[in-house]
Design a protein around this motif. Structure first.
Motif, PDB file in Angstrom:
ATOM      1  N   LEU A  84     -38.804 -10.378   5.812  1.00  0.00           N
ATOM      2  CA  LEU A  84     -38.390  -9.181   6.547  1.00  0.00           C
ATOM      3  C   LEU A  84     -39.153  -7.988   5.999  1.00  0.00           C
ATOM      4  O   LEU A  84     -39.290  -7.841   4.785  1.00  0.00           O
ATOM      5  N   MET A  85     -39.647  -7.137   6.919  1.00  0.00           N
ATOM      6  CA  MET A  85     -40.239  -5.864   6.530  1.00  0.00           C
ATOM      7  C   MET A  85     -39.428  -4.763   7.205  1.00  0.00           C
ATOM      8  O   MET A  85     -39.220  -4.796   8.418  1.00  0.00           O
ATOM      9  N   VAL A  86     -38.965  -3.834   6.389  1.00  0.00           N
ATOM     10  CA  VAL A  86     -38.246  -2.673   6.905  1.00  0.00           C
ATOM     11  C   VAL A  86     -39.168  -1.481   6.753  1.00  0.00           C
ATOM     12  O   VAL A  86     -39.629  -1.189   5.650  1.00  0.00           O
ATOM     13  N   LYS A 113     -34.972  -6.142  20.397  1.00  0.00           N
ATOM     14  CA  LYS A 113     -36.347  -6.583  20.164  1.00  0.00           C
ATOM     15  C   LYS A 113     -37.287  -5.757  21.045  1.00  0.00           C
ATOM     16  O   LYS A 113     -36.995  -5.522  22.219  1.00  0.00           O
ATOM     17  N   ASN A 114     -38.418  -5.338  20.480  1.00  0.00           N
ATOM     18  CA  ASN A 114     -39.414  -4.607  21.269  1.00  0.00           C
ATOM     19  C   ASN A 114     -39.909  -5.485  22.411  1.00  0.00           C
ATOM     20  O   ASN A 114     -40.177  -6.666  22.207  1.00  0.00           O
ATOM     21  N   TYR A 163     -38.080  -5.336  15.761  1.00  0.00           N
ATOM     22  CA  TYR A 163     -36.775  -4.931  16.262  1.00  0.00           C
ATOM     23  C   TYR A 163     -36.509  -3.480  15.877  1.00  0.00           C
ATOM     24  O   TYR A 163     -36.943  -3.020  14.827  1.00  0.00           O
ATOM     25  N   ARG A 164     -35.765  -2.802  16.731  1.00  0.00           N
ATOM     26  CA  ARG A 164     -35.308  -1.440  16.454  1.00  0.00           C
ATOM     27  C   ARG A 164     -33.815  -1.383  16.708  1.00  0.00           C
ATOM     28  O   ARG A 164     -33.261  -2.210  17.419  1.00  0.00           O
ATOM     29  N   SER A 193     -36.544   3.944  11.867  1.00  0.00           N
ATOM     30  CA  SER A 193     -36.525   2.642  11.187  1.00  0.00           C
ATOM     31  C   SER A 193     -36.754   1.511  12.171  1.00  0.00           C
ATOM     32  O   SER A 193     -36.245   1.534  13.285  1.00  0.00           O
ATOM     33  N   TYR A 194     -37.522   0.524  11.718  1.00  0.00           N
ATOM     34  CA  TYR A 194     -37.677  -0.688  12.499  1.00  0.00           C
ATOM     35  C   TYR A 194     -37.891  -1.857  11.559  1.00  0.00           C
ATOM     36  O   TYR A 194     -38.168  -1.696  10.381  1.00  0.00           O
ATOM     37  N   PHE A 195     -37.723  -3.050  12.120  1.00  0.00           N
ATOM     38  CA  PHE A 195     -37.709  -4.277  11.345  1.00  0.00           C
ATOM     39  C   PHE A 195     -38.788  -5.214  11.879  1.00  0.00           C
ATOM     40  O   PHE A 195     -38.812  -5.499  13.071  1.00  0.00           O
TER      41      PHE A 195
END
Length: 154
Positions: free
Chosen positions: A121-123, A150-151, A140-141, A131-133
C-alpha cells in the motif's frame, strides 16, 4: 450412486469450510510493524500480516494512522503538507543487495540493509490532490461522503 454423491458433497463442504476459515484467519491476524525508515517526507514501513484485500489495507491505514503518528512519527509531512508512506511486505527479512531490484535503506549499514520490493500500500497526500491510496489493482480516493472509490482510469 447416492453414497458417492454424499461423500463428494461432504468433501466439498469441508474444503469450503477450511478455505473460509483460512480467509478469516488472514483477515483477522494483527499487523506486525517490523521497522520504519524515514527520509524527509517519505516513509517506508516494513510489515508482516498486512490485510489481504485492498479495502482491508485502506481501512487498516485509516484506523491506525494516528497510532503510527504517535508511535513512529509518520507520516512526516513537508511544509506544504505532502507526504508518502509505503507499506512493504517484510517477507524473508533484511538481505544483501542483489545490485538490481532490492529496496535498500540508507539509514542502515550494508550489507544487510535491503529487502525485496513488494509494496502492499502507498498512501500519498498533497495539497493539490488530497489523500489517495495506490495499490497493485489501482488508485483509490476517499470521496466527500467518506466512501472509498476506485479511480475510473484504473
Amino acid at each position: 450412486m447416492k453414497v458417492i454423491n454424499k461423500k463428494i458433497l461432504i468433501l466439498f463442504s469441508l474444503a469450503v469450510c477450511v478455505l473460509l476459515g483460512y480467509w478469516i484467519w488472514l483477515c483477522l491476524r494483527p499487523v506486525e510493524i517490523v521497522a520504519v525508515h524515514q527520509e524527509n517526507n517519505y516513509s517506508d514501513v516494513l510489515v508482516r500480516s498486512f490485510p489481504p484485500t485492498d479495502k482491508g489495507k485502506i481501512i487498516w491505514w485509516l484506523e491506525n494512522k494516528n497510532i503510527l503518528k504517535e508511535k513512529y512519527g509518520i507520516p512526516k509531512p513537508s511544509p506544504d503538507g505532502s507526504f508518502v508512506v509505503v507499506f512493504w511486505d517484510f517477507g524473508d527479512g533484511y538481505k544483501e543487495t542483489d545490485g538490481y531490484d532490492n529496496l535498500c535503506f540508507k539509514d542502515m549499514k550494508p550489507p544487510m540493509n535491503c529487502t525485496e520490493k513488494n509494496s502492499l500500500l502507498m498512501v500519498r497526500n498533497s495539497e493539490n490532490t488530497g489523500s489517495y491510496f495506490v495499490l497493485d489493482s489501482g488508485t483509490y480516493r476517499m470521496n466527500n461522503k467518506g466512501d472509498i472509490v476506485k479511480n475510473k482510469s484504473d
